[in-house]
Design a protein around this motif. Structure first.
Motif, PDB file in Angstrom:
ATOM      1  N   PRO A  39      13.202   9.864  37.392  1.00 16.73           N
ATOM      2  CA  PRO A  39      12.410  10.241  38.568  1.00 16.73           C
ATOM      3  C   PRO A  39      13.188   9.969  39.860  1.00 16.73           C
ATOM      4  O   PRO A  39      13.932   8.995  39.953  1.00 16.73           O
ATOM      5  N   TRP A  40      12.977  10.833  40.840  1.00 12.45           N
ATOM      6  CA  TRP A  40      13.638  10.668  42.135  1.00 12.45           C
ATOM      7  C   TRP A  40      13.211   9.349  42.759  1.00 12.45           C
ATOM      8  O   TRP A  40      12.039   8.982  42.766  1.00 12.45           O
ATOM      9  N   ASP A  41      14.181   8.628  43.256  1.00 12.64           N
ATOM     10  CA  ASP A  41      13.951   7.375  43.972  1.00 12.64           C
ATOM     11  C   ASP A  41      15.007   7.320  45.071  1.00 12.64           C
ATOM     12  O   ASP A  41      16.204   7.308  44.773  1.00 12.64           O
ATOM     13  N   PRO A  42      14.602   7.281  46.330  1.00 11.79           N
ATOM     14  CA  PRO A  42      15.583   7.289  47.415  1.00 11.79           C
ATOM     15  C   PRO A  42      16.535   6.092  47.392  1.00 11.79           C
ATOM     16  O   PRO A  42      17.611   6.169  47.985  1.00 11.79           O
ATOM     17  N   THR A  43      16.187   5.016  46.682  1.00 12.43           N
ATOM     18  CA  THR A  43      17.119   3.879  46.601  1.00 12.43           C
ATOM     19  C   THR A  43      18.289   4.180  45.670  1.00 12.43           C
ATOM     20  O   THR A  43      19.238   3.404  45.602  1.00 12.43           O
ATOM     21  N   ASN A  44      18.235   5.308  44.956  1.00 11.55           N
ATOM     22  CA  ASN A  44      19.343   5.748  44.103  1.00 11.55           C
ATOM     23  C   ASN A  44      20.166   6.854  44.763  1.00 11.55           C
ATOM     24  O   ASN A  44      20.976   7.506  44.105  1.00 11.55           O
ATOM     25  N   ALA A  45      19.954   7.066  46.054  1.00  9.79           N
ATOM     26  CA  ALA A  45      20.632   8.151  46.774  1.00  9.79           C
ATOM     27  C   ALA A  45      21.986   7.695  47.319  1.00  9.79           C
ATOM     28  O   ALA A  45      22.259   6.508  47.468  1.00  9.79           O
ATOM     29  N   ASN A  46      22.809   8.691  47.633  1.00  5.40           N
ATOM     30  CA  ASN A  46      24.127   8.430  48.231  1.00  5.40           C
ATOM     31  C   ASN A  46      24.073   8.649  49.746  1.00  5.40           C
ATOM     32  O   ASN A  46      22.994   8.809  50.319  1.00  5.40           O
ATOM     33  N   HIS A  47      25.222   8.708  50.364  1.00  2.00           N
ATOM     34  CA  HIS A  47      25.320   8.818  51.822  1.00  2.00           C
ATOM     35  C   HIS A  47      24.865  10.165  52.379  1.00  2.00           C
ATOM     36  O   HIS A  47      24.637  10.298  53.576  1.00  2.00           O
ATOM     37  N   VAL A  92      21.542  16.765  43.736  1.00  2.00           N
ATOM     38  CA  VAL A  92      20.203  16.556  43.188  1.00  2.00           C
ATOM     39  C   VAL A  92      19.393  15.737  44.188  1.00  2.00           C
ATOM     40  O   VAL A  92      19.820  14.661  44.607  1.00  2.00           O
ATOM     41  N   THR A  93      18.220  16.261  44.563  1.00  2.00           N
ATOM     42  CA  THR A  93      17.339  15.549  45.494  1.00  2.00           C
ATOM     43  C   THR A  93      15.931  15.439  44.922  1.00  2.00           C
ATOM     44  O   THR A  93      14.960  15.354  45.665  1.00  2.00           O
ATOM     45  N   GLY A  94      15.826  15.452  43.618  1.00  2.63           N
ATOM     46  CA  GLY A  94      14.536  15.315  42.933  1.00  2.63           C
ATOM     47  C   GLY A  94      14.769  14.732  41.555  1.00  2.63           C
ATOM     48  O   GLY A  94      15.833  14.168  41.273  1.00  2.63           O
ATOM     49  N   ASP A  95      13.790  14.887  40.693  1.00  2.00           N
ATOM     50  CA  ASP A  95      13.901  14.373  39.333  1.00  2.00           C
ATOM     51  C   ASP A  95      15.040  15.055  38.577  1.00  2.00           C
ATOM     52  O   ASP A  95      15.403  16.201  38.876  1.00  2.00           O
TER      53      ASP A  95
END
Length: 148
Positions: A39-47, A92-95
């Protein structure tokens, strides 16, 4: 003996702290297949605001492991990932989802190699899909099996 869904879910979702932090969910599995979701979680996002490469890679490696657990009798072999490569296709910006299938013929071949030689390798390709169903990344993992 291969493992059931509840056992593998407990191993992956509760027994692996890094996988738990990511939020990987084993949605279905058994009989040589595993279906997982990240599942998408913004804490797993990059710069740039998309899913970080380490999250995609960890998800794919976890999914491959689930497919292996539902396919091979790990009471007979020790398993390690020997090599892996990833090909990123889109941000990827979602699940993210994947279904890993290990054909029975591949299991039979690997186990025959283990019985004959004490070890074998198996190449597994994992396709990660974004929430639109498009391929986001392809991960190739080579597993090393050694007879116990």
């Amino acid at each position: 003996m291969t493992l059931d869904l509840a056992t593998v879910q407990a191993m992956m979702e509760g027994g692996l702290p890094y996988v738990k932090k990511l939020g990987v969910k084993l949605e279905d599995g058994g009989a040589n297949r595993a279906v997982l979701r990240l599942p998408w979680d913004p804490t797993n996002a990059n710069h740039v605001g998309s899913l970080h490469a380490w999250a995609l890679f960890t998800f794919a490696e976890t999914a491959g492991g689930a497919g292996i657990l539902f396919s091979f009798d790990l009471g007979k072999v020790r398993l390690l990932a020997k090599q892996a490569t990833i090909e990123y296709k889109r941000l990827v910006t979602g699940d993210v989802t994947t279904e890993v299938v290990v054909p029975s013929a591949d299991v039979d071949r690997v186990m025959a190699d283990v019985d004959a030689n004490g070890r074998a390798t198996y190449d597994l390709r994992v396709t990660l899909k974004d929430d639109s169903g498009e391929a986001a990344a392809f991960v190739s993992i080579t597993y090393h099996f050694k007879k116990l």
